[in-house]
Design an enzyme around this catalytic site. Structure first.
Site, PDB file in Angstrom:
ATOM      1  N   HIS A 157       0.804  -1.187   0.103  1.00 13.03           N
ATOM      2  CA  HIS A 157       0.101  -0.020  -0.112  1.00 13.03           C
ATOM      3  C   HIS A 157       0.907   1.222  -0.105  1.00 13.03           C
ATOM      4  O   HIS A 157       0.477   2.390   0.306  1.00 13.03           O
ATOM      5  CB  HIS A 157      -0.935   0.147   1.177  1.00 13.03           C
ATOM      6  CG  HIS A 157      -1.528  -1.003   1.548  1.00 13.03           C
ATOM      7  ND1 HIS A 157      -2.964  -1.422   0.866  1.00 13.03           N
ATOM      8  CD2 HIS A 157      -1.109  -2.294   2.446  1.00 13.03           C
ATOM      9  CE1 HIS A 157      -3.240  -2.697   1.341  1.00 13.03           C
ATOM     10  NE2 HIS A 157      -2.239  -3.229   2.244  1.00 13.03           N
ATOM     11  N   SER A 278      14.752  21.451 -16.303  1.00 15.08           N
ATOM     12  CA  SER A 278      13.673  22.350 -16.532  1.00 15.08           C
ATOM     13  C   SER A 278      14.268  23.473 -17.322  1.00 15.08           C
ATOM     14  O   SER A 278      15.379  24.123 -16.900  1.00 15.08           O
ATOM     15  CB  SER A 278      13.024  22.701 -15.303  1.00 15.08           C
ATOM     16  OG  SER A 278      12.190  23.644 -15.395  1.00 15.08           O
ATOM     17  N   LYS A 284      15.678  21.640 -10.914  1.00 15.69           N
ATOM     18  CA  LYS A 284      15.088  20.424 -11.364  1.00 15.69           C
ATOM     19  C   LYS A 284      16.180  19.385 -11.974  1.00 15.69           C
ATOM     20  O   LYS A 284      16.962  19.988 -12.909  1.00 15.69           O
ATOM     21  CB  LYS A 284      13.837  20.477 -12.164  1.00 15.69           C
ATOM     22  CG  LYS A 284      12.739  21.489 -11.626  1.00 15.69           C
ATOM     23  CD  LYS A 284      12.110  20.383 -10.593  1.00 15.69           C
ATOM     24  CE  LYS A 284      11.053  19.432 -11.025  1.00 15.69           C
ATOM     25  NZ  LYS A 284      10.004  19.990 -11.855  1.00 15.69           N
ATOM     26  N   GLU A 291       9.611   8.253 -17.002  1.00 15.72           N
ATOM     27  CA  GLU A 291       8.215   8.889 -17.141  1.00 15.72           C
ATOM     28  C   GLU A 291       7.668   8.454 -18.612  1.00 15.72           C
ATOM     29  O   GLU A 291       6.580   8.150 -18.914  1.00 15.72           O
ATOM     30  CB  GLU A 291       7.980  10.206 -17.177  1.00 15.72           C
ATOM     31  CG  GLU A 291       8.174  10.650 -15.506  1.00 15.72           C
ATOM     32  CD  GLU A 291       8.594  12.208 -15.280  1.00 15.72           C
ATOM     33  OE1 GLU A 291       7.991  12.949 -15.892  1.00 15.72           O
ATOM     34  OE2 GLU A 291       9.519  12.446 -14.551  1.00 15.72           O
TER      35      GLU A 291
END
Ligand code: ARG
Length: 462
Positions: A157, A278, A284, A291
């Site tokens: 979980h 970024s 970043k 992804e």
């Protein structure tokens, strides 16, 4: 391409729009090699069986070899107006060798020809996907070997559950990938069946020797029914399915990498070469590769769905709908290869941050099961031990402590059975080391998992 081969039956030229709509050369040209090799085997067989003259057979074979060489050297370009790769190669052959070229298509249809080409093409692709998958599994074994004692939280979980090691976690993915290899191997077996000789749908009246073509092209056996031979695309669906499951595994793994390199986890750091920045936020460092893999998984599922839906309602035998098989299966193949090719070095170069993993494991009462087990080993029934430990956790939370830092008096206040040896029993290292049951996270158990996995990989190379 002026003048259709079916011009005799027609009184008009094909509308330009229909021509473009119908043409598949944009995406089936990638099967040029298989189309030529298949034609060479067919021509050899036709010659051997006396269906065409030995001299014509020889001319065809040499002509096709020349076309192959010229395509590969770049001397010959595909004609974008050709209907498909089969028509392109045949027209080019006839252009080069004249009448003999027109005899190549004896006892053959594009329906069995395309079925042959796809099978030959997918055989090559399956082996390439398998090779990349093996490389990924070997990378996982290597990371596991270097992290046998790198303790980290195991989750259910997404809540800290029990302590494991990074090695154990990596080997979980290795097992999934071994099954992916197995699925690809099964698919290979059913792809490795030779359909040529099925003709358009009802085989042929010529005395062909299908087994000879099968042997020349290195297939296991010939298809048993000509209707099925030209209309079966199960093997494409099977491959798309095997690739989809493999992508599902990569996507799940990617999701974990994304979490692990967030500041909230910071279990790993990606190499600068495999991360992106970024355009506006200077701080970043983004895990774009993972992804994209997660995103592209959806696209591969789409390919599988395309194939399933394409096939579900078409009558036997060949229908033009089936031309749509190629873009879908090729996209799935290209996508998974692209993902694996990028994922492997990204994983191989990522930096593991063992201290952060251990710190995360030290918080969150990940050793509560072991605390209960301590009491069980001293004679208490598990349910009682479970309840006592639950109360201890509650006490710790109230006092802002952990099971490791809770004083013995607090333990004893709840249950007299507790003694100083409890601290050793619940130490993270003990918790991991004691889980040596087969399949568990203890280093010796993970070592056997690595050995098992490497043996399984080696078996593929034999
Ligand atoms: N380009 C076609 C395909 O990919 C080849 C087979 C054509 N057969 C036919 N009967 N039109 O399916």
């Amino acid at each position: 391409m002026a003048g259709k081969m079916w011009a005799g039956r027609f009184t008009k030229e094909t509308d330009e729009r229909v021509n473009d709509f119908n043409s598949s050369i944009k995406f089936d040209a990638r099967m040029y090699r298989q189309d030529i090799e298949g034609s060479i085997a067919h021509a050899a067989m036709l010659g051997e069986c006396g269906i065409i003259a030995a001299d014509d057979s020889k001319k065809i074979i040499e002509g096709l070899q020349g076309i192959l060489a010229d395509i590969e050297s770049g001397a010959l370009q595909f004609d974008p107006t050709a209907e498909d790769i089969h028509m392109f190669n045949e027209a080019e052959l006839t252009k080069r060798i004249g009448d003999a070229g027109k005899r190549l298509h004896t006892a053959r249809s594009r329906n069995d020809q395309v079925a042959l080409d796809i099978r030959m093409n997918l055989k090559v692709e399956i082996r390439e996907i398998q090779a990349l998958t093996k490389e990924l599994v070997e990378t996982l074994c290597k990371i596991a070997e270097n992290n046998l004692t790198t303790v980290m939280p195991g989750y259910t979980h997404l809540q800290r559950a029990q302590p494991i090691t990074l090695a154990h976690h990596m080997m979980a993915y290795a097992q999934m990938l071994l099954r992916d290899l197995g699925r690809l191997e099964d698919t290979y077996k059913r792809t490795n069946i030779m359909p040529l000789g099925s003709g358009a749908l009802a085989a042929t009246t010529y005395p062909i020797n299908r087994q000879r073509v099968c042997d020349l092209l290195g297939f296991d056996e010939i298809t048993q029914n000509s209707l099925d031979g030209v209309s079966d695309r199960d093997f494409c669906i099977e491959l798309a399915s095997a690739i989809s499951i493999l992508m599902m595994h990569l996507s799940r793994f990617s999701e974990e990498i994304i979490l692990w390199c967030s500041w909230e986890f910071k279990f790993i750091e990606l190499d600068d070469a495999y991360a992106t920045g970024s355009s506006i936020m200077p701080q970043k460092k983004n895990p774009d590769v993972t992804e994209l893999i997660r995103g592209k998984t959806g696209r591969v599922y789409g390919d599988l769905n395309t194939l399933l839906v394409m096939m579900k309602g078409i009558s036997l035998a060949y229908d033009k709908d089936m031309q749509e098989d190629k873009e879908a299966i090729f996209d799935a193949i290209d996508t998974v290869k692209l993902c694996l090719t990028t994922f492997i070095p990204m994983l191989d170069t990522m930096k593991v941050l063992p201290e952060n993993m251990r710190n995360a494991a030290a918080k969150g009462f990940i050793n509560a099961t072991d605390c209960a087990d301590y009491l069980v080993k001293k004679g208490l029934p598990f349910r009682d031990a479970y309840k006592i430990t639950g109360t201890l956790v509650h006490t710790c939370i109230e006092k802002g402590l952990t099971l490791e830092t809770l004083p013995l008096e607090d333990y004893k206040a709840l249950c007299e059975t507790f003694d100083t040896d409890v601290y050793d029993a619940i130490s993270l290292d003990t918790c991991v080391m004691q889980r040596k049951a087969a399949g568990g996270p203890a280093p010796e158990s993970v070592k056997s998992q690595i050995e098992y996995t490497r043996n399984a990989l080696n078996a593929y190379d034999k």
